[in-house]
Design a protein around this motif. Structure first.
Motif, mmCIF file in Angstrom:
data_model
loop_
_atom_site.group_PDB
_atom_site.id
_atom_site.type_symbol
_atom_site.label_atom_id
_atom_site.label_comp_id
_atom_site.label_asym_id
_atom_site.label_seq_id
_atom_site.Cartn_x
_atom_site.Cartn_y
_atom_site.Cartn_z
ATOM 1 N N LYS A 436 33.282 38.846 38.023
ATOM 2 C CA LYS A 436 33.086 37.970 39.278
ATOM 3 C C LYS A 436 32.477 38.127 40.113
ATOM 4 O O LYS A 436 32.746 39.144 41.068
ATOM 5 N N VAL A 447 31.197 33.631 37.579
ATOM 6 C CA VAL A 447 32.164 34.136 36.811
ATOM 7 C C VAL A 447 31.360 34.600 35.303
ATOM 8 O O VAL A 447 30.890 33.452 34.401
ATOM 9 N N THR A 531 39.265 29.248 38.607
ATOM 10 C CA THR A 531 38.777 29.800 39.291
ATOM 11 C C THR A 531 38.545 28.639 40.269
ATOM 12 O O THR A 531 37.240 28.057 39.991
ATOM 13 N N SER A 534 34.115 27.928 41.401
ATOM 14 C CA SER A 534 33.041 28.381 40.289
ATOM 15 C C SER A 534 32.383 27.650 40.322
ATOM 16 O O SER A 534 32.074 26.326 40.522
#
Length: 574
Positions: A436, A447, A531, A534
């Motif tokens: 990341k 990511v 996440t 993202s």
């Protein structure tokens, strides 16, 4: 063992310049190049197919890190050097050559398992005045000369060539390379193993078996008597000899090769421990057995209160009961039951469960259910054990996919509690990872995954940035085709160009890893879905099954609740 004591013992072991030599630089690239040349030669000679050549070729090798495994049962607790070779350049080539040799070895001395050996030894009647003796090689792996391995391959070539199309010269060349490519790193210093084989190299136990088999064939012909039997388990030997011939036997074994030396252990009151049994010689020269546990053993195994599926605990207990029952031919049922109760009680198994398992021990043999469809091929997978959830997934897959077989693994291991003794691999040198990268100008992050070294992947991202900077310096803007095409390279570049933001490559973090590259895309999708902020493309998660999407949604809500709870606690205290 204290860290300072461990370090001193490791340095003392590595100061043996007959076995290890410090080298000025990391030889990984050189060994990787040689390894790939062998794979290419085998392919060009039509000795292997393209798929095998791809498997043998490596581009992301990492120098192995040595560690010492304490021999707690030996005086002064010496260390056993272990060099995990999974990341080494010649790992797959060593497995390939080793498998060919292994398929060619059919030694009459080898012990398959404890149960087979128990059945054999209990059928033996020793001649009068014969006793049992065990022999053990002092550091077998690091005592095997390369020349002896080559000699054994040549003498056994008639058997080996049945399992390969490789000619003798090329086979020896590859085998010698796999032995020579034994190197490692410790305390920021690189070392070359210049003698013997490394424990951790997949070829080492196989060539040890080959050498020991030839040794036994040769030595038995030099003895002035014929042993009734010789049995071998790795480097542990068991044989029956006349009591007056102990000195002759030890001298004969130790004269085979100056580097391979043996120690011995005699019977004590007609009892001799071997494998996980005590061998007991009767007055009539027959042998009986008892289940055996070393005095230093804690008696701890899978605790009943541990974080494991119940069926694993039950099967472990069944297997333990079976070992005590089958390997204790010298004990009555009451004595066996006492041992079983004592050990299972030590591991917190409830008494009613212990009684039930002992009473039904004849039914405790675990068998695999055969499918009614003989053409059905099973696919075996493991999943992390999460109470209730893992069981539901297992049940669902069994109903919907008859060919799937699942095993549950614990994500919390004992190794996580112990001090790491191996030199760490720098983050930038790790491969098969999910990473990341945070944005410098906002809360967004990217990511990604890579099977190459992380530094190679980051270098690729930097290259796109450098191209973008050059185009900007030449007067191009975001709407020009040159920059627009660059924008489509990755989601990271799309965000950077459209928002005029920069990502902080120095803050790159590895968030997951997996040894099997084919599993990385799925793991990456899960991390992208879980996440926040993202900037990855929506198409990256479109293939995620709704079952996993629901699970990830639940996990995210749990994380949100924990975060909110911590914020509230912090606000209250301040």
């Amino acid at each position: 063992m204290l860290a300072e004591d461990y370090k001193q013992k490791m340095l003392s072991m590595l100061n043996d310049n007959k076995t290890y030599l410090p080298i000025p630089r990391d030889p990984t690239s050189r060994y990787q190049r040689t390894n790939n040349e062998f794979a290419k030669r085998l392919l060009n000679l039509n000795l292997i197919d393209k798929q095998t050549a791809t498997r043998l070729t490596t581009y992301n090798a990492i120098c192995p890190r040595i560690y010492g495994q304490p021999k707690a049962h030996k005086p002064n607790v010496p260390l056993r050097p272990v060099v995990p070779n999974m990341t080494a350049p010649a790992y797959n080539l060593s497995k390939f050559i080793g498998k060919i040799i292994q398929n060619s070895i059919d030694s009459p001395y080898n012990i398959k398992d404890s149960f087979t050996f128990c059945n054999f030894i209990c059928s033996v009647t020793l001649p009068p005045d014969y006793i049992l003796i065990s022999l053990d090689v002092i550091s077998l792996f690091t005592s095997i000369p390369k020349a002896l391995v080559t000699h054994n391959i040549i003498t056994q070539w008639e058997k080996i060539k049945v399992n390969t199309n490789i000619n003798l010269d090329l086979f020896i060349e590859i085998a010698e390379f796999c032995i020579e490519a034994s190197y490692f790193k410790y305390n920021e210093q690189h070392f070359q193993q210049v003698f013997g084989a490394a424990m951790g190299n997949p070829l080492s136990p196989i060539i040890a078996d080959l050498v020991m088999g030839t040794l036994l064939d040769t030595v038995t012909q030099s003895l002035n008597f014929k042993p009734p039997f010789i049995k071998k388990y790795v480097d542990d030997l068991l044989l029956a000899i006349p009591e007056s011939q102990i000195g002759h036997v030890l001298e004969t074994f130790n004269s085979y090769n100056e580097h391979i030396q043996f120690t011995y252990e005699m019977e004590n009151n007609k009892r001799l421990p071997f494998l996980d049994m005590t061998l007991i010689r009767q007055e009539n020269q027959k042998i009986q057995t008892e289940w055996y546990m070393k005095p230093i053993a804690s008696g701890r195994f899978l605790d009943y209160n541990s974080f494991h599926p119940l069926h694993q605990k039950i099967n472990m207990a069944k297997n333990f009961i079976r070992r005590v029952d089958k390997l204790s031919t010298h004990l009555q049922d009451a004595d066996k039951a006492r041992i079983i109760h004592q050990q299972l009680s030590l591991n917190n198994y409830p008494k009613p469960l212990r009684n039930r398992l002992i009473n039904r021990r004849q039914e405790n043999i675990i068998t695999l259910q055969e499918s009614s469809d003989e053409n059905l091929k099973y696919t075996y997978r493991s999943i992390p054990y999460i109470p209730y959830l893992s069981n539901r997934i297992d049940k669902h897959l069994k109903n919907e996919y008859k060919n799937i077989r699942l095993a549950h693994r614990n994500i919390k291991t004992v190794g996580q509690l112990l001090t790491k003794v191996k030199d760490p691999v720098p983050q930038e040198h790790q491969n098969n990872v999910i990473y990341k990268i945070p944005c410098k100008n906002c809360d967004a992050c990217y990511v990604g995954m890579t099977t190459n070294m992380l530094k190679t992947r980051i270098s690729g991202h930097r290259t796109y940035y450098n191209t973008w900077d050059k185009l900007l310096q030449q007067g191009y803007n975001a709407t020009d085709p040159q920059i627009s095409s660059l924008k489509e390279k990755t989601a990271l570049m799309y965000h950077s160009i459209t928002q005029n933001h920069r990502f902080d490559f120095h803050q790159t973090k590895i968030i997951d890893r997996h040894d099997k590259p084919h599993a990385l895309p799925f793991i990456e999708v899960c991390h992208i879905a879980n996440t926040e902020n993202s900037i990855n493309k929506r198409t990256d998660t479109e293939g995620l099954n709704t079952v996993y999407a629901g699970i990830i949604h639940t996990i995210r809500n749990i994380n949100h609740n924990k975060t909110d709870k911590h914020k509230n606690q912090y606000a209250t205290t301040t």
